[in-house]
Design a protein around this motif. Structure first.
Motif, PDB file in Angstrom:
ATOM      1  N   ALA A  41       0.833  -1.204   0.000  1.00  2.29           N
ATOM      2  CA  ALA A  41       0.000   0.000   0.000  1.00  2.29           C
ATOM      3  C   ALA A  41       0.870   1.257   0.000  1.00  2.29           C
ATOM      4  N   MET A  42       1.972   1.227   0.772  1.00  2.00           N
ATOM      5  CA  MET A  42       2.894   2.371   0.769  1.00  2.00           C
ATOM      6  C   MET A  42       3.523   2.566  -0.606  1.00  2.00           C
ATOM      7  N   GLU A  43       3.927   1.478  -1.230  1.00  5.47           N
ATOM      8  CA  GLU A  43       4.526   1.577  -2.560  1.00  5.47           C
ATOM      9  C   GLU A  43       3.540   2.125  -3.582  1.00  5.47           C
ATOM     10  N   GLU A  44       2.286   1.693  -3.492  1.00  3.61           N
ATOM     11  CA  GLU A  44       1.275   2.188  -4.419  1.00  3.61           C
ATOM     12  C   GLU A  44       1.075   3.699  -4.254  1.00  3.61           C
ATOM     13  N   PHE A  45       1.044   4.171  -3.020  1.00  4.47           N
ATOM     14  CA  PHE A  45       0.881   5.609  -2.798  1.00  4.47           C
ATOM     15  C   PHE A  45       2.109   6.377  -3.272  1.00  4.47           C
ATOM     16  N   GLN A  46       3.317   5.838  -3.016  1.00  3.10           N
ATOM     17  CA  GLN A  46       4.544   6.490  -3.471  1.00  3.10           C
ATOM     18  C   GLN A  46       4.567   6.606  -4.998  1.00  3.10           C
ATOM     19  N   LYS A  47       3.955   5.636  -5.673  1.00  6.11           N
ATOM     20  CA  LYS A  47       3.986   5.601  -7.136  1.00  6.11           C
ATOM     21  C   LYS A  47       3.199   6.763  -7.748  1.00  6.11           C
ATOM     22  N   TYR A  48       2.103   7.161  -7.108  1.00  8.08           N
ATOM     23  CA  TYR A  48       1.199   8.138  -7.724  1.00  8.08           C
ATOM     24  C   TYR A  48       1.254   9.525  -7.084  1.00  8.08           C
ATOM     25  N   LYS A  49       1.882   9.666  -5.932  1.00  6.91           N
ATOM     26  CA  LYS A  49       1.817  10.961  -5.245  1.00  6.91           C
ATOM     27  C   LYS A  49       2.692  12.028  -5.901  1.00  6.91           C
ATOM     28  N   SER A  69      -8.752   6.712  -9.724  1.00  7.69           N
ATOM     29  CA  SER A  69      -9.128   6.987  -8.339  1.00  7.69           C
ATOM     30  C   SER A  69      -7.940   7.488  -7.536  1.00  7.69           C
ATOM     31  N   ALA A  70      -6.740   6.954  -7.800  1.00  7.11           N
ATOM     32  CA  ALA A  70      -5.543   7.397  -7.085  1.00  7.11           C
ATOM     33  C   ALA A  70      -5.205   8.845  -7.411  1.00  7.11           C
ATOM     34  N   ILE A  71      -5.225   9.211  -8.696  1.00 10.09           N
ATOM     35  CA  ILE A  71      -4.891  10.579  -9.102  1.00 10.09           C
ATOM     36  C   ILE A  71      -5.924  11.569  -8.580  1.00 10.09           C
ATOM     37  N   LYS A  72      -7.209  11.236  -8.687  1.00 13.05           N
ATOM     38  CA  LYS A  72      -8.255  12.134  -8.212  1.00 13.05           C
ATOM     39  C   LYS A  72      -8.182  12.322  -6.695  1.00 13.05           C
ATOM     40  N   GLY A  73      -7.929  11.241  -5.964  1.00  9.64           N
ATOM     41  CA  GLY A  73      -7.851  11.347  -4.511  1.00  9.64           C
ATOM     42  C   GLY A  73      -6.689  12.207  -4.055  1.00  9.64           C
ATOM     43  N   ILE A  74      -5.522  12.036  -4.673  1.00  9.71           N
ATOM     44  CA  ILE A  74      -4.343  12.822  -4.303  1.00  9.71           C
ATOM     45  C   ILE A  74      -4.544  14.297  -4.660  1.00  9.71           C
ATOM     46  N   ASP A  75      -5.093  14.574  -5.842  1.00  9.62           N
ATOM     47  CA  ASP A  75      -5.367  15.972  -6.218  1.00  9.62           C
ATOM     48  C   ASP A  75      -6.386  16.617  -5.290  1.00  9.62           C
ATOM     49  N   GLN A  76      -7.373  15.862  -4.862  1.00  9.03           N
ATOM     50  CA  GLN A  76      -8.366  16.379  -3.921  1.00  9.03           C
ATOM     51  C   GLN A  76      -7.703  16.799  -2.614  1.00  9.03           C
ATOM     52  N   ALA A  77      -6.795  15.973  -2.102  1.00 14.10           N
ATOM     53  CA  ALA A  77      -6.118  16.294  -0.843  1.00 14.10           C
ATOM     54  C   ALA A  77      -5.200  17.498  -0.988  1.00 14.10           C
ATOM     55  N   VAL A  78      -4.540  17.618  -2.133  1.00  9.81           N
ATOM     56  CA  VAL A  78      -3.583  18.714  -2.331  1.00  9.81           C
ATOM     57  C   VAL A  78      -4.296  20.030  -2.621  1.00  9.81           C
ATOM     58  N   ASN A  79      -5.253  20.025  -3.535  1.00  7.41           N
ATOM     59  CA  ASN A  79      -5.870  21.264  -4.005  1.00  7.41           C
ATOM     60  C   ASN A  79      -7.017  21.740  -3.120  1.00  7.41           C
ATOM     61  N   PRO A 199      -4.617  -4.096  -6.488  1.00  7.99           N
ATOM     62  CA  PRO A 199      -5.397  -2.944  -6.000  1.00  7.99           C
ATOM     63  C   PRO A 199      -6.540  -2.617  -6.941  1.00  7.99           C
ATOM     64  N   GLU A 200      -7.675  -2.332  -6.376  1.00  5.08           N
ATOM     65  CA  GLU A 200      -8.853  -2.009  -7.179  1.00  5.08           C
ATOM     66  C   GLU A 200      -9.288  -0.558  -7.026  1.00  5.08           C
ATOM     67  N   GLU A 201      -9.056   0.037  -5.868  1.00  9.00           N
ATOM     68  CA  GLU A 201      -9.488   1.422  -5.638  1.00  9.00           C
ATOM     69  C   GLU A 201      -8.624   2.045  -4.541  1.00  9.00           C
ATOM     70  N   MET A 202      -8.316   3.344  -4.709  1.00  6.12           N
ATOM     71  CA  MET A 202      -7.581   4.093  -3.690  1.00  6.12           C
ATOM     72  C   MET A 202      -8.412   5.309  -3.298  1.00  6.12           C
ATOM     73  N   VAL A 203      -8.571   5.497  -1.988  1.00  8.08           N
ATOM     74  CA  VAL A 203      -9.309   6.638  -1.454  1.00  8.08           C
ATOM     75  C   VAL A 203      -8.349   7.434  -0.572  1.00  8.08           C
ATOM     76  N   VAL A 204      -8.179   8.709  -0.887  1.00  9.96           N
ATOM     77  CA  VAL A 204      -7.303   9.602  -0.127  1.00  9.96           C
ATOM     78  C   VAL A 204      -8.179  10.673   0.518  1.00  9.96           C
ATOM     79  N   SER A 205      -8.173  10.733   1.839  1.00 11.70           N
ATOM     80  CA  SER A 205      -9.042  11.675   2.556  1.00 11.70           C
ATOM     81  C   SER A 205      -8.275  12.338   3.682  1.00 11.70           C
TER      82      SER A 205
END
Length: 319
Positions: A41-49, A69-79, A199-205
């Motif tokens: 899970a850490m590697e997956e997040f490192q890959k897209y952040k 879902s990974a890109i949208k979740g990370i952009d949501q947290a940042v922006n 992995p099927e879905e990533m949610v960043v909140s």
């Protein structure tokens, strides 16, 4: 009385068993190692952040559902949540097999269909929870069967060359053949990056405190109620203008001026009845007598005969 006691006892037992069933742990849909799946899970997040804008556009337009879902979740947290720079997991991942689960805040939840892994990222301005849903990877088991057949084929070749199974196990440091095969298979699959799950879905909140959530809820309530009241006031204003509608539609419409030809026809129609006076016998008699008297006075002899004087038409003189 005995029946009531029996019902009470039966109800208590039913509640106890229901609570016991709620605490029962759900069996995972696939086998996994807790430390490895958290590191994945850490590697997956490192890959897209830290992907560039160019790759973000590619993932959002042509990527899989998981990548989007990974890109949208990370952009949501940042922006939107303004969490700042994310915590880097590279230090933890560098430990490899020596990684300690106590170093990070992680939670694993099993369901009948997927395994949910949640890790806490201590970002610059606000903590962030990353939740990745893993499902079973059917290709993993197909690859396992193929590699197992290849391993047994290699073992048969070694035996054909004069080696015994005991010699091979002693050289590899294993007591039985099954453990040796499992170790070789695990090493190969890990080296190829093939896991029994994908992995099927990533949610960043972003993580908000209770006071912040209450403040946001209050602000949303005020905005919603304010919008409703503004709309109601506007509707009331529109309804108050309805009283002016009858006066607006009751104004006299302007009559267009008649054309010249139509005016002449109307004038001729109004004069015609005055010219046709042949049917008015009294008026004819009066005018005839006047003409006769005027003609006699003019000549002085009354030469004009009543029989010869005939009035055939009477017309108004033009001025």
């Amino acid at each position: 009385m005995k029946m009531k006691k029996f019902l009470v006892l039966f109800s208590m037992l039913a509640v106890m068993f229901s609570l016991t069933g709620c605490d029962e742990e759900v069996e995972a849909p696939f086998e996994y190692d807790g430390t490895e799946i958290v590191m994945d899970a850490m590697e997956e997040f490192q890959k897209y952040k830290g992907v560039s804008d160019e790759y973000k556009g590619y993932y959002l337009s042509s990527g899989t559902v998981y990548e989007q879902s990974a890109i949208k979740g990370i952009d949501q947290a940042v922006n939107n949540d303004k969490v700042g720079e994310f915590q880097d997991y590279s230090e933890y991942l560098s430990y490899g097999e020596l990684f300690n689960m106590n170093l990070v805040d992680a939670n694993i939840e099993n369901t009948e269909e997927y395994v949910s892994v949640t890790i806490l990222n201590k970002a610059e301005k606000r903590d962030v929870e990353i939740t990745i849903k893993y499902v079973e990877n059917p290709e993993y088991y197909i690859t396992c069967d193929q590699i197992t057949q290849e391993l047994y084929a290699q073992l048969d070749q070694m035996i054909a060359m004069g080696y015994t199974v005991e010699d091979l196990l002693a050289f590899a440091g294993f007591d039985n053949l099954d453990d040796f095969m499992d170790n070789e298979l695990h090493y190969y699959m890990k080296n190829q990056g093939i896991e029994p799950y994908i992995p099927e879905e990533m949610v960043v909140s972003a993580v908000y405190s209770k006071s912040e959530l209450m403040g946001q809820a209050g602000m949303n309530t005020l905005i919603g109620m304010g919008t409703v009241f503004v709309v109601l006031i506007f509707i009331s204003f529109i309804i108050s203008l309805f009283k002016y509608l009858p006066a607006l539609f009751a104004k006299k419409t302007k009559v267009p001026e008649p054309k010249k030809e139509e005016a002449k026809a109307a004038q001729a129609a109004s004069v015609a009845p005055a010219e046709n006076l042949m049917n008015d016998a009294e008026l004819v008699a009066v005018i005839t007598a006047a003409i006769y008297a005027a003609s006699g006075n003019a000549s002085g002899s009354g030469a004009v005969s009543k029989d010869t004087l005939v009035v055939r038409s009477i017309r108004r003189a033009k001025k």
